[in-house]
Design an enzyme around this catalytic site. Structure first.
Site, PDB file in Angstrom:
ATOM      1  CG  ASP A 178      92.485 -56.835 -15.445  1.00 53.16           C
ATOM      2  OD1 ASP A 178      92.603 -55.906 -14.644  1.00 53.16           O
ATOM      3  OD2 ASP A 178      91.599 -57.709 -15.361  1.00 53.16           O
ATOM      4  N   GLY A 200      89.375 -47.535 -13.535  1.00 52.92           N
ATOM      5  CA  GLY A 200      89.134 -46.098 -13.463  1.00 52.92           C
ATOM      6  C   GLY A 200      90.036 -45.356 -12.489  1.00 52.92           C
ATOM      7  CG  ASP A 210      85.454 -56.768 -12.192  1.00 49.82           C
ATOM      8  OD1 ASP A 210      86.185 -55.833 -12.583  1.00 49.82           O
ATOM      9  OD2 ASP A 210      85.846 -57.938 -12.081  1.00 49.82           O
TER      10      ASP A 210
END
Ligand code: GLA
Length: 518
Positions: A282, A321, A342
């Site tokens: 992440d 993205g 999210d």
């Protein structure tokens, strides 16, 4: 690309609102008078006894000529102070950082009280005030580590995994920071026995908040919630399931825990040693050190590190993205990549994400998938019809099916949605072609997905609150001339022999058919 634009503009709106906040966030702060020096390094220590972790926010300040300058480091963020007013008796700081192409701003109010710095801020413009107390910390503590230059680009070899979209469970949507060893074991027990494993669910993925610091060899440590990750992996493996974990290429994860920055190969080896089978990586804290354009090189680094371990580890990219990740995710070794910010457990969030994936269909293929985020099915924010839409849409999108609810206690309706094998068969179709929108009028949409063996999935989505009839001429969507049709939610064959078909679709609901030409 509309997805990216919208994600960015939300961040910008939030930043703009934030900077428009009234200056006196915390009026009480200004009432006492104090003298003293603001200059120095100040830390707010957030102690979590359950975890045995301390996560700190740092205010590294210099008060000179009536101005306060310096930096603020909080969770994954590292801001530079741009504006200040006031002094020790009451001050306001406005700080900012670049996050990709966008500026993030924060505002703090503070005052010196004895040897403490009393601070207050809002996490979001509409959030309640968060108050905190900072104490003097050693100089240099909490400084951002030096930047390591990104490696030269090369193509990372495909790891041979995720021939169909990964299926499993992830802890974040339901448990966030409350996930622990006992919960993960119980989730594995549930998945192995409630029919989910038999329906294809395989990965049990621990998201953020398992981490602690590093030992003197630099090896990443688990916190008290996960006393023995290897033993946990053994337990999950004995159930015939696989274990996933989470990290960040930055110094910190999104929730402010230890990231893999500067320890990529070491962490990949640790994960392999523990028996980890899946890594969600992440971006988060990496934004303090790298531009968006550097993302591919940074993700490539972990792609290489995972391959080097020799253990098959699914590689999941999570950077919301940005930088059209669908165009380079596979090249850096990614098996899947998040395409959006999210998801939340609401109809608006789920549909805004799901129905905007249309343009990305061409980038999905066996081994490499678009990831519109984890499922919210069963978390309580949507109706049964809405969750069936969620499951159907994700299946049309060839999306990873990572349940995000509490598998230990769910209704039979939730379980039936998650284990609908006919819908799962569409998601997992081995041709690996993502579906796309074939027709749209107002709130009604028809999506089609080409399946192996000449079959086709057709989903009639009704995004309005009221029941609607949606019609299709089979020839218009390229359905086989001689066809059989099956309703995948009613689990029964339907007559689709006439040239035109009309589906009656409940509000916020779906009718999903599989059309076979033989
Ligand atoms: C980000 C990710 C989420 C979750 C959290 C954990 O927001 O997008 O899916 O992993 O971080 O902190």
């Amino acid at each position: 690309m509309s997805i990216k634009r919208s994600f960015y503009s939300q961040a910008l709106i939030a930043a703009a609102l934030f900077s428009a906040l009234p200056v006196a966030l915390y009026a009480g702060l200004a009432q006492q008078t104090t003298t003293g020096d603001l200059t120095g390094n100040w830390a707010v220590r957030n102690v979590n006894d359950t975890e045995g972790t301390v996560r700190s926010t740092y205010f590294n300040l210099k008060h000179e000529n009536g101005k306060i300058t310096g930096t603020i480091r909080a969770t994954q963020f590292f801001y530079t102070i741009k504006e200040s007013t006031g002094g020790p008796e009451g001050f306001t700081l406005i700080a900012s950082m670049m996050d990709g192409h966008n500026e993030r701003r924060v505002q703090y109010e503070g005052k010196l009280a004895g040897d403490e710095l009393r601070m207050a801020t809002r996490r979001r413009p509409d959030a309640p005030l968060t108050e905190m107390v900072a104490k003097r910390a050693p100089a240099g503590e909490g400084a951002l580590p030096a930047r390591i230059e990104p490696p030269a680009r090369h193509k990372v070899q495909y790891n041979g995994l995720a021939k169909t979209p990964p299926m499993g469970w992830n802890s974040w949507n339901k448990f966030a920071g409350r996930v622990d060893d006992a919960t993960v074991r119980a989730i594995a027990d549930a998945m192995a026995s409630n029919g989910m494993k038999n329906a294809g669910y395989l990965y049990i993925n621990i998201d953020d908040t398992w981490e602690s610091g590093r030992n003197d060899k630099g090896e990443i440590q688990t916190n008290k919630k996960f006393p023995d990750m290897k033993a946990l992996a053994d337990y999950v493996h004995k159930k015939g399931l696989r274990l996933g974990i989470y990290s960040s290429p930055g110094p910190n994860t999104c929730a402010g825990y230890e990231g893999s920055y500067g320890h990529e190969e070491q962490d990949a080896m640790t994960f392999a040693k523990w028996g980890i089978d899946y890594l969600k990586y992440d971006w988060c804290g990496a934004r303090t050190l790298y531009t968006d354009e550097e993302m591919p090189a940074i993700y490539q680094k972990m792609g290489d590190a995972l391959l080097k371990t020799g253990r098959p580890i699914v590689y999941s990219l999570c950077q919301y993205g940005r930088l059209d990740v669908w165009k380079w995710g596979a090249e850096v070794g990614g098996n899947l990549w998040r395409t959006t910010g999210d998801i939340r457990d609401t109809w608006d969030s789920m549909t805004n994400i799901g129905f905007r994936q249309n343009e990305l269909a061409q980038y999905a293929k066996p081994g490499h998938w678009n990831d519109p985020d984890m499922l919210e099915i069963g978390n309580g924010g949507m109706t049964g019809a809405e969750y069936r839409t969620h499951m159907s849409l994700w299946a049309m999108l060839a999306a990873p099916l990572l349940a995000g609810n509490d598998l230990r206690q769910m209704s039979s309706e939730t379980l039936a949605i998650l284990t609908n094998r006919e819908v799962i068969a569409v998601d997992q179709d081995k041709l690996g072609k993502q579906g796309s929108q074939a027709w749209k009028s107002g709130d009604q949409e028809i999506w089609t997905r080409q399946l192996s063996g000449g079959d086709m999935a057709v989903a009639f989505f009704n995004r309005s609150k009221d029941e609607a009839k949606i019609s299709v001429k089979w020839a218009d969507i390229g359905a086989p001339a001689k066809r059989k049709a099956r309703d995948l939610w009613l689990h029964q064959n339907v007559d689709a022999s006439a040239p035109e078909y009309t589906a009656t679709v409940p509000g916020h609901g779906v009718v999903m058919l599989r059309i076979s030409g033989h």
